[in-house]
Structure formats: C-alpha cells, structure tokens
Write a protein that holds these residues in place. Sequence first.
Motif, PDB file in Angstrom:
ATOM      1  N   TRP A 109      13.950  10.898 -43.384  1.00 46.00           N
ATOM      2  CA  TRP A 109      13.288  12.140 -43.767  1.00 46.00           C
ATOM      3  C   TRP A 109      13.799  13.340 -42.977  1.00 46.00           C
ATOM      4  CZ3 TRP A 109      10.495  15.452 -40.721  1.00 46.00           C
ATOM      5  CH2 TRP A 109       9.869  16.509 -41.404  1.00 46.00           C
ATOM      6  N   HIS A 110      14.002  13.155 -41.677  1.00 47.68           N
ATOM      7  CA  HIS A 110      14.424  14.291 -40.854  1.00 47.68           C
ATOM      8  C   HIS A 110      15.751  14.870 -41.333  1.00 47.68           C
ATOM      9  CE1 HIS A 110      11.731  11.892 -38.192  1.00 47.68           C
ATOM     10  NE2 HIS A 110      11.257  13.094 -37.943  1.00 47.68           N
ATOM     11  N   TRP A 111      16.665  14.007 -41.721  1.00 48.94           N
ATOM     12  CA  TRP A 111      17.961  14.487 -42.203  1.00 48.94           C
ATOM     13  C   TRP A 111      17.842  15.116 -43.579  1.00 48.94           C
ATOM     14  CZ3 TRP A 111      21.611  15.593 -39.086  1.00 48.94           C
ATOM     15  CH2 TRP A 111      21.728  14.918 -37.855  1.00 48.94           C
ATOM     16  N   ARG A 112      16.939  14.627 -44.404  1.00 46.77           N
ATOM     17  CA  ARG A 112      16.724  15.263 -45.714  1.00 46.77           C
ATOM     18  C   ARG A 112      16.229  16.700 -45.521  1.00 46.77           C
ATOM     19  NH1 ARG A 112      19.674  11.470 -47.268  1.00 46.77           N
ATOM     20  NH2 ARG A 112      18.745   9.634 -48.248  1.00 46.77           N
ATOM     21  N   ALA A 113      15.303  16.877 -44.599  1.00 45.48           N
ATOM     22  CA  ALA A 113      14.759  18.215 -44.357  1.00 45.48           C
ATOM     23  C   ALA A 113      15.819  19.153 -43.794  1.00 45.48           C
ATOM     24  CB  ALA A 113      13.566  18.130 -43.399  1.00 45.48           C
ATOM     25  N   ARG A 114      16.728  18.603 -43.004  1.00 46.60           N
ATOM     26  CA  ARG A 114      17.748  19.441 -42.370  1.00 46.60           C
ATOM     27  C   ARG A 114      18.921  19.771 -43.290  1.00 46.60           C
ATOM     28  NH1 ARG A 114      17.041  15.650 -37.609  1.00 46.60           N
ATOM     29  NH2 ARG A 114      15.903  16.833 -36.016  1.00 46.60           N
ATOM     30  N   THR A 115      19.345  18.819 -44.124  1.00 48.25           N
ATOM     31  CA  THR A 115      20.654  18.972 -44.780  1.00 48.25           C
ATOM     32  C   THR A 115      20.656  18.851 -46.296  1.00 48.25           C
ATOM     33  OG1 THR A 115      21.200  16.592 -44.617  1.00 48.25           O
ATOM     34  CG2 THR A 115      21.729  17.976 -42.704  1.00 48.25           C
ATOM     35  N   SER A 116      19.532  18.569 -46.922  1.00 46.22           N
ATOM     36  CA  SER A 116      19.558  18.306 -48.368  1.00 46.22           C
ATOM     37  C   SER A 116      20.001  19.521 -49.182  1.00 46.22           C
ATOM     38  CB  SER A 116      18.188  17.819 -48.856  1.00 46.22           C
ATOM     39  OG  SER A 116      17.186  18.774 -48.580  1.00 46.22           O
ATOM     40  N   ALA A 117      19.795  20.734 -48.663  1.00 45.91           N
ATOM     41  CA  ALA A 117      20.211  21.931 -49.413  1.00 45.91           C
ATOM     42  C   ALA A 117      21.722  21.916 -49.656  1.00 45.91           C
ATOM     43  CB  ALA A 117      19.811  23.194 -48.652  1.00 45.91           C
ATOM     44  N   LEU A 118      22.478  21.470 -48.673  1.00 46.45           N
ATOM     45  CA  LEU A 118      23.931  21.388 -48.846  1.00 46.45           C
ATOM     46  C   LEU A 118      24.305  20.381 -49.925  1.00 46.45           C
ATOM     47  CD1 LEU A 118      25.400  21.493 -45.219  1.00 46.45           C
ATOM     48  CD2 LEU A 118      25.909  23.066 -47.098  1.00 46.45           C
ATOM     49  N   TYR A 119      23.603  19.263 -49.932  1.00 53.22           N
ATOM     50  CA  TYR A 119      23.878  18.234 -50.951  1.00 53.22           C
ATOM     51  C   TYR A 119      23.613  18.773 -52.350  1.00 53.22           C
ATOM     52  CZ  TYR A 119      23.382  14.083 -53.806  1.00 53.22           C
ATOM     53  OH  TYR A 119      23.503  13.163 -54.817  1.00 53.22           O
ATOM     54  N   PHE A 120      22.459  19.402 -52.520  1.00 50.21           N
ATOM     55  CA  PHE A 120      22.114  19.900 -53.850  1.00 50.21           C
ATOM     56  C   PHE A 120      23.004  21.082 -54.247  1.00 50.21           C
ATOM     57  CE2 PHE A 120      17.900  17.904 -52.788  1.00 50.21           C
ATOM     58  CZ  PHE A 120      18.004  16.883 -53.721  1.00 50.21           C
ATOM     59  N   GLN A 129      26.087  21.260 -53.883  1.00 51.85           N
ATOM     60  CA  GLN A 129      27.316  20.692 -54.440  1.00 51.85           C
ATOM     61  C   GLN A 129      27.076  19.835 -55.672  1.00 51.85           C
ATOM     62  OE1 GLN A 129      29.008  18.646 -50.992  1.00 51.85           O
ATOM     63  NE2 GLN A 129      30.410  20.373 -50.670  1.00 51.85           N
ATOM     64  N   ASN A 130      25.869  19.308 -55.845  1.00 59.64           N
ATOM     65  CA  ASN A 130      25.648  18.312 -56.891  1.00 59.64           C
ATOM     66  C   ASN A 130      24.795  18.770 -58.067  1.00 59.64           C
ATOM     67  OD1 ASN A 130      26.802  15.476 -55.983  1.00 59.64           O
ATOM     68  ND2 ASN A 130      26.049  16.517 -54.144  1.00 59.64           N
ATOM     69  N   ILE A 131      24.196  19.936 -57.992  1.00 57.65           N
ATOM     70  CA  ILE A 131      23.483  20.477 -59.155  1.00 57.65           C
ATOM     71  C   ILE A 131      24.456  21.379 -59.909  1.00 57.65           C
ATOM     72  CG2 ILE A 131      21.592  21.937 -59.947  1.00 57.65           C
ATOM     73  CD1 ILE A 131      20.004  21.079 -57.503  1.00 57.65           C
ATOM     74  N   PRO A 132      24.815  21.030 -61.132  1.00 59.33           N
ATOM     75  CA  PRO A 132      25.772  21.856 -61.877  1.00 59.33           C
ATOM     76  C   PRO A 132      25.150  23.182 -62.307  1.00 59.33           C
ATOM     77  CG  PRO A 132      24.902  20.119 -63.281  1.00 59.33           C
ATOM     78  CD  PRO A 132      24.368  19.851 -61.908  1.00 59.33           C
ATOM     79  N   GLU A 133      25.965  24.172 -62.454  1.00 57.87           N
ATOM     80  CA  GLU A 133      25.479  25.448 -62.973  1.00 57.87           C
ATOM     81  C   GLU A 133      25.128  25.300 -64.444  1.00 57.87           C
ATOM     82  OE1 GLU A 133      27.670  28.959 -62.162  1.00 57.87           O
ATOM     83  OE2 GLU A 133      28.283  28.305 -60.155  1.00 57.87           O
ATOM     84  N   ALA A 168      15.007  28.051 -48.938  1.00 59.23           N
ATOM     85  CA  ALA A 168      15.691  29.291 -48.547  1.00 59.23           C
ATOM     86  C   ALA A 168      17.190  29.059 -48.433  1.00 59.23           C
ATOM     87  CB  ALA A 168      15.131  29.797 -47.222  1.00 59.23           C
ATOM     88  N   GLU A 169      17.570  27.949 -47.836  1.00 57.82           N
ATOM     89  CA  GLU A 169      18.989  27.634 -47.715  1.00 57.82           C
ATOM     90  C   GLU A 169      19.626  27.417 -49.079  1.00 57.82           C
ATOM     91  OE1 GLU A 169      19.152  25.469 -43.321  1.00 57.82           O
ATOM     92  OE2 GLU A 169      19.275  24.249 -45.140  1.00 57.82           O
ATOM     93  N   LEU A 170      18.922  26.690 -49.954  1.00 59.01           N
ATOM     94  CA  LEU A 170      19.499  26.383 -51.256  1.00 59.01           C
ATOM     95  C   LEU A 170      19.753  27.648 -52.076  1.00 59.01           C
ATOM     96  CD1 LEU A 170      20.450  24.292 -53.309  1.00 59.01           C
ATOM     97  CD2 LEU A 170      18.086  24.192 -54.169  1.00 59.01           C
ATOM     98  N   VAL A 171      18.789  28.548 -52.119  1.00 62.50           N
ATOM     99  CA  VAL A 171      18.979  29.736 -52.960  1.00 62.50           C
ATOM    100  C   VAL A 171      19.994  30.697 -52.339  1.00 62.50           C
ATOM    101  CG1 VAL A 171      16.690  29.507 -53.977  1.00 62.50           C
ATOM    102  CG2 VAL A 171      16.994  30.982 -51.988  1.00 62.50           C
ATOM    103  N   ALA A 172      20.168  30.633 -51.016  1.00 59.51           N
ATOM    104  CA  ALA A 172      21.213  31.443 -50.388  1.00 59.51           C
ATOM    105  C   ALA A 172      22.592  30.886 -50.726  1.00 59.51           C
ATOM    106  CB  ALA A 172      21.011  31.479 -48.874  1.00 59.51           C
ATOM    107  N   LEU A 173      22.688  29.558 -50.770  1.00 66.08           N
ATOM    108  CA  LEU A 173      23.965  28.911 -51.087  1.00 66.08           C
ATOM    109  C   LEU A 173      24.277  28.954 -52.579  1.00 66.08           C
ATOM    110  CD1 LEU A 173      23.464  25.794 -48.784  1.00 66.08           C
ATOM    111  CD2 LEU A 173      25.168  27.595 -48.443  1.00 66.08           C
ATOM    112  N   ARG A 174      23.223  29.018 -53.404  1.00 59.67           N
ATOM    113  CA  ARG A 174      23.391  29.015 -54.863  1.00 59.67           C
ATOM    114  C   ARG A 174      22.614  30.181 -55.462  1.00 59.67           C
ATOM    115  NH1 ARG A 174      24.651  24.238 -57.606  1.00 59.67           N
ATOM    116  NH2 ARG A 174      24.208  25.515 -59.437  1.00 59.67           N
ATOM    117  N   PRO A 175      23.201  31.372 -55.471  1.00 61.52           N
ATOM    118  CA  PRO A 175      22.492  32.548 -56.012  1.00 61.52           C
ATOM    119  C   PRO A 175      22.036  32.351 -57.453  1.00 61.52           C
ATOM    120  CG  PRO A 175      24.454  33.216 -54.798  1.00 61.52           C
ATOM    121  CD  PRO A 175      24.514  31.730 -54.906  1.00 61.52           C
ATOM    122  N   ASP A 176      22.737  31.521 -58.232  1.00 58.03           N
ATOM    123  CA  ASP A 176      22.311  31.277 -59.614  1.00 58.03           C
ATOM    124  C   ASP A 176      20.947  30.596 -59.641  1.00 58.03           C
ATOM    125  OD1 ASP A 176      23.784  29.033 -58.468  1.00 58.03           O
ATOM    126  OD2 ASP A 176      23.565  28.065 -60.423  1.00 58.03           O
TER     127      ASP A 176
END
Length: 471
Positions: free
Chosen positions: A38-49, A51-55, A71-79
């Motif tokens: 769980w701790h690693w999911r909370a820390r790093t899952s935004a990076l995984y998603f 790369q793996n959620i298609p536009e 917050a991390e996910l939407v910063a990495l993926r503005p779409d």
Amino acid sequence: MSVLLIEAFYGGSHKQLVDMLHENIEDSAVYTLPAKKWHWRARTSALYFMQNIPESPSYRVLLASSVLNLAELVALRPDLGRLRKVLYFHENQLIYPVRKAQERDFQYGYNQVLSCLVADSVLFNSTFNMESFLTSMSSFFKAIPDHRPKDLDCLIRSKCQVLHFPIRFPDVTRFLPEHKLRRRATGSHMSCATGVPQDISSHGHLSVPASSSSEASSTSEEGPVPSEQQGAVLTQEPQRVTADQRGPERQQPPSCPPQGSHTGPQPQPPLHIVWPHRWEHDKDPELFFRTLLKLKERGLRFQVSVLGETFTDVPDIFTEARRDLGDHVLHWGFMPSKEAYLAVLCSADVVISTAKHEFFGVAMLEAVHCGCYPLCPKALVYPEIFPAEYLYSTPEQLGKRLQGFCKRPDVVRRHAVKVDTGLYSWEALRDRFRSVLSAEGHSVTEQAQARAGAEGSSARGSLSLEPTGVR
C-alpha cells in the motif's frame, strides 16, 4: 457519458466499489493496480497510471479512491486534469491509527489533502470519516515547522458530501436457521418458549419492547486495507472445529420447537458469538478475547467463530486465545468462500466489534443482514449507524451484556435488530452514484464554488487508495 475508474489498491471494499460501478455504469473504463504494498501505491501509482491510461476524447468523468495522489496524476496528465474529478474516501490518513504519533508518515495525509484540493467532488463513506478528516486538518499541519497553510478545510468542505459505501446484500434465506426465518417472516419478538413479546434493553435485561422497524434484508501493518477482504492470500488455513472435537455437549441442538408442541423445557443451544474482522491490532482482538475468557471463567455456555483475513504478522493473542478457549471454538480462520462466510454469520447470534478505528464497517452490517445482534463501541462510525441499545461504552459493559446473553440466548434469538441495512444497499445508493458520476455532477453553482476554493489554495492534487492490475 464516459467514466474513467482508477483504483491504485484494487482489493476489498475498494475492488467491490469499482466493480459495482463498472458493471452498472455504461461506457466506463477501469485501470487498477494490485492490492499490495500500500505504501508504494500511495507514493508512486500516479506515475504508473500516467503511462498506462491511454488518451481518449470520450472521457468526461474520473473517479479515484484516496490512495492515488490525484494531484500528481493531473499534473502529469493535463488531459485527465480537464475531466470532472471525483475522489472517494474509504478511510483517511489524518486520523488513521498508528502505534506511536511519531510513526505517522506526514506524506500520506498530505497527499490526500492535495487530492481534495484538485478534485471537483469529494465523497466519504460516512459522516465520521468526513468530519474527522476536515476537523483534523489544522492540527495535522502543525507538524510543518513554519509557513503553514491556513483554512484548507474551508476550501475543501464545500465540495464534500457523504455517500455511503454500497453493499450488495445477498439472499441468505437458505442459510438461516428456523428461528431467524420465523422472525423474518413474522417480524415478531415472540419468545418461542413463552409466547410473550419481549425485547432487550441496553443492559441486556428483558423489557417490554418499544416499536421497532422490521428486520432488513478491516488497517494492516501494510497500510489502510479495507475491513472485509474475502479472497486475499492467507497465512493459515481456515479451521472448522467438528462436533467430535467439541464433544457431544457442543453439538447444536435444534432451535426451540413450534408453539403447541410442548414436551417440557427444551435446552437452548449455547450463545454463538462471531468476530468477523481482520486479525490485526487495530481491531483490538485483545479486548475481545479477554472478554470471552472471563465468560469461560464464569462457567457460561457459548460458542465462538473467529473469522476474518490474516496477513503476514498475526498478533500473538490469536494463538493464545485458540488454545485457551478450547472447545468453545466453533470456527477459526478465514472462510474458504463467501458462501461459507455467510453461512457462519447466519448461524451466529451476536456479532461483536472491538475496533479501535472504523470508518464504515461492512462486516457488521453483513452480520446484521444475516440476523445477528450487534454489539459495537459507542465511538467511531458506529453511533452513526447503530441505535444506542447496540453500543457499549466500556469493556465492563460489553462483558455484562454478553453474560446476560449467555444466560438467556433466547432473548437475542427473538430480537429483530433495529437497523435498516437497506439504507446501505447498492439499490438504495445507485442513483446517487450515477448522479455524482454524471458529467454535470452537482449544480453549476456548486462546481464553481468548489473550483474557486481549489484555485484559491493554489494546490492541485487528489488521492485514492486501492489497486489491482490494468483491465
């Protein structure tokens, strides 16, 4: 409408919610990570998603649990940041119990606050979860040595609402013993021995009943794992203590005979107590077993089923209690299937919680659905769901209630629990989920207020908790 469902910790209640939404909302897509580390999911899952959620131009709404750092996910993926973003809290990290205050990792709660600030709508499974999160925010940020943010709770509250976790209550009629079937069919509190309508007061004594509604249909050391996970990797085999092992006095006699067929006083089966929680310290198994051992010392008759999931580190108290309770044990360990689990709940008389924390409590509601009388702490989420007669304030009160029930199990068996589990069913909550996951969500005014609050905080982020491989 196209809904993007993201779960960074796809297991237990997190998995159940995502699966229910995916099955019932047309044109939805699911992306998950397995429910471990769980701790690693909370820390790093935004990076995984990232790369793996298609536009896709068809996405309109995004829902994630509070394990993901939104917050991390939407910063990495503005779409994805342009979608209507909904955050669901199964638990919150601002008050999640830790052994010592200095062991609390500031980052997890901080991530959840950022996620709320970038979300358009923030949902909590209970009022207790929501209020404990919002009211703990100012004290939580005192850990920052200087230049602390202010009034974040005010920015977030306008977009918050309680939307209970939806439970799919199965038809358990085939598992119910005769006295529960009769009680369900008649809605009666009649004693099969005397025919006198009776009820249970808050002290476990008999009293004339007031009007009642008819009967209605787990944190790991790894992190906030949903309370009732049926189906994860187990560390031990479930045990069923057989009648031969218990001895003839432990075999279940039939429930009380139909009225009019008196053949003298019939022996009552011993009180059957069930504890269906994760085997971890935050569920306070020490209090539970200490209470049962006092019942044993007093020579009271009872049986116990200790169910629930185990993880890598099982508290020593479970091994000690299994030995000390001896032939009082009826079932011991995680059940091999959901059907077997429900069958045990249906056979039980009383379900106990001794939890030190609980944000919702699926296991207790499932047990009530199966006809169990609940006893819960007068704290946490429980007063929000259970009437006062099912709550205890001290260990002594819990012990006194159980002593009375051991002496008169028939009192419990004729009681119709005054909890409407239907309020927490998928059928009752479905339309609200559909509404909040529509592209419009709340009214335009409410959305504008939420966005203004988020922009005023200059923080962009959102978090969610529950993973399992991309689907």
